[in-house]
Write a protein that holds these residues in place. Structure first.
Motif, PDB file in Angstrom:
ATOM      1  N   UNK A 232      79.835   4.560  25.493  1.00  0.00           N
ATOM      2  CA  UNK A 232      79.629   3.567  26.550  1.00  0.00           C
ATOM      3  C   UNK A 232      78.525   2.585  26.166  1.00  0.00           C
ATOM      4  N   UNK A 233      77.411   3.128  25.622  1.00  0.00           N
ATOM      5  CA  UNK A 233      76.330   2.248  25.183  1.00  0.00           C
ATOM      6  C   UNK A 233      76.801   1.314  24.065  1.00  0.00           C
ATOM      7  N   UNK A 234      77.537   1.881  23.104  1.00  0.00           N
ATOM      8  CA  UNK A 234      77.996   1.065  21.975  1.00  0.00           C
ATOM      9  C   UNK A 234      78.955  -0.022  22.445  1.00  0.00           C
ATOM     10  N   UNK A 235      79.784   0.308  23.409  1.00  0.00           N
ATOM     11  CA  UNK A 235      80.711  -0.685  23.941  1.00  0.00           C
ATOM     12  C   UNK A 235      79.963  -1.828  24.621  1.00  0.00           C
ATOM     13  N   UNK A 236      78.915  -1.503  25.384  1.00  0.00           N
ATOM     14  CA  UNK A 236      78.128  -2.551  26.036  1.00  0.00           C
ATOM     15  C   UNK A 236      77.364  -3.378  25.007  1.00  0.00           C
ATOM     16  N   UNK A 237      76.910  -2.737  23.926  1.00  0.00           N
ATOM     17  CA  UNK A 237      76.211  -3.466  22.861  1.00  0.00           C
ATOM     18  C   UNK A 237      77.157  -4.454  22.176  1.00  0.00           C
ATOM     19  N   UNK A 238      78.390  -4.016  21.923  1.00  0.00           N
ATOM     20  CA  UNK A 238      79.371  -4.912  21.307  1.00  0.00           C
ATOM     21  C   UNK A 238      79.660  -6.095  22.229  1.00  0.00           C
TER      22      UNK A 238
END
Length: 317
Positions: A232-238
């Motif tokens: 979830x964090x990585x998706x928001x970072x992308x």
């Protein structure tokens, strides 16, 4: 294709499943990969089970994906296939715990299964429950590796976005980020599906009666929860990087438009002066002045300098 793993054997071995096929006493895992109808019927007859159809495996209802029947616990998860290929996709995989055996039913090659098969000789699984938990370990590890690889790609793209020279091409960066977002989203979906599968696995009698298996299952659930949060964090970072890239593109485009607007305004007064003295009228007294030509050039320079000075005073240049 039907493969089986026995206790103490080095790797799963293919078998011919005829009408009279029966599992060996030391069998712990039956793997059905794109099985034929004859192989499905042979396993069902030998174990007294009814394996789910492809339509049931792809159904969204929990009653079709997670259930207990005829002494077996049936669990279907949606896993990520070909995660490092150009077009990864989700595929359903069914896990069945019954009569001390693990039965898996799938229709795509999965790297996690290959990793598990390579580790089988070292682990020497004593039961189908141990094989299930070992296979789940390999699946979680594979999903974690996928997230790490996408994280590395995202970091490279992030550095390229904020350290790139002006006028660089954004297309490769946007392509990489879009692919990373797609794979991360599919991985997160697989983790969510796997979390539901692990929760239901706790209801299996083989796991509920074994404290060690329960502890192993709880550790897997914590790992899946941690990876889900990371996805979830990585998706928001992308998403942030995509917005930043698009914002930088807009800034560069605005800079180009601003440059041409300033150039147009700067050259507009000199063009006006040149146009006036380029008109074909007889009565233009300045045409006969000796100083007419240098005065016209000076007028053009002054007319061009005034907008430049005004833009600088306003901070636009």
């Amino acid at each position: 294709m039907l493969k089986t793993l026995r206790r103490g054997h080095r790797a799963p071995q293919p078998e011919d499943a005829g009408p009279d096929w029966r599992p060996a006493e030391d069998l712990v895992w039956i793997d059905l990969l794109k099985p034929t109808k004859a192989e499905e019927l042979a396993v069902e007859a030998a174990l007294g089970l009814q394996l789910p159809t492809v339509e049931e495996m792809q159904a969204l209802e929990p009653s079709s994906r997670l259930y207990q029947e005829c002494g077996g616990t049936f669990m279907t998860a949606t896993l990520l296939a070909r995660s490092h290929a150009d077009a990864p996709f989700p595929t359903p995989v069914t896990f069945v715990l019954a009569k001390g055996l693990l039965v898996t039913l799938r229709y795509e090659e999965l790297k996690a299964f290959s990793i598990f098969a390579e580790r089988a000789p070292e682990s020497d699984f004593a039961s189908g429950t141990a094989a299930l938990l070992g296979l789940m370990d390999a699946i979680v590890e594979r999903l974690a590796r996928t997230l790490d690889d996408m994280g590395d790609k995202v970091q490279i793209a992030s550095n390229a976005i904020f350290n790139r020279p002006k006028g660089g091409n954004f297309r490769p960066l946007l392509t990489d980020l879009s692919q990373a977002q797609s794979v991360t989203s599919l991985t997160r979906g697989s983790l969510n599906s796997l979390a539901r599968t692990l929760s239901y696995a706790a209801l299996a009698s083989e796991i509920a009666a074994d404290p060690e298996c329960r502890a192993h299952l709880e550790a897997l659930q914590r790992d899946v929860q941690s990876l889900t949060e990371h996805a979830s964090y990585q998706s928001s970072h992308i998403a942030f990087l995509l917005d930043a890239a698009l914002g930088l593109i807009n800034i560069e485009q605005n800079g180009i438009i601003k440059f041409f607007s300033v150039v147009a305004v700067v050259f507009m007064p000199p063009t006006l002066i040149a146009s006036i003295y380029g008109m074909n009228f007889d009565v233009l007294p300045e045409l006969h002045w000796k100083a007419g030509y240098p005065l016209a050039l000076l007028s053009m320079l002054v007319a061009a300098a005034i907008p430049v000075l005004w833009f600088k005073r306003r901070g636009w240049l």
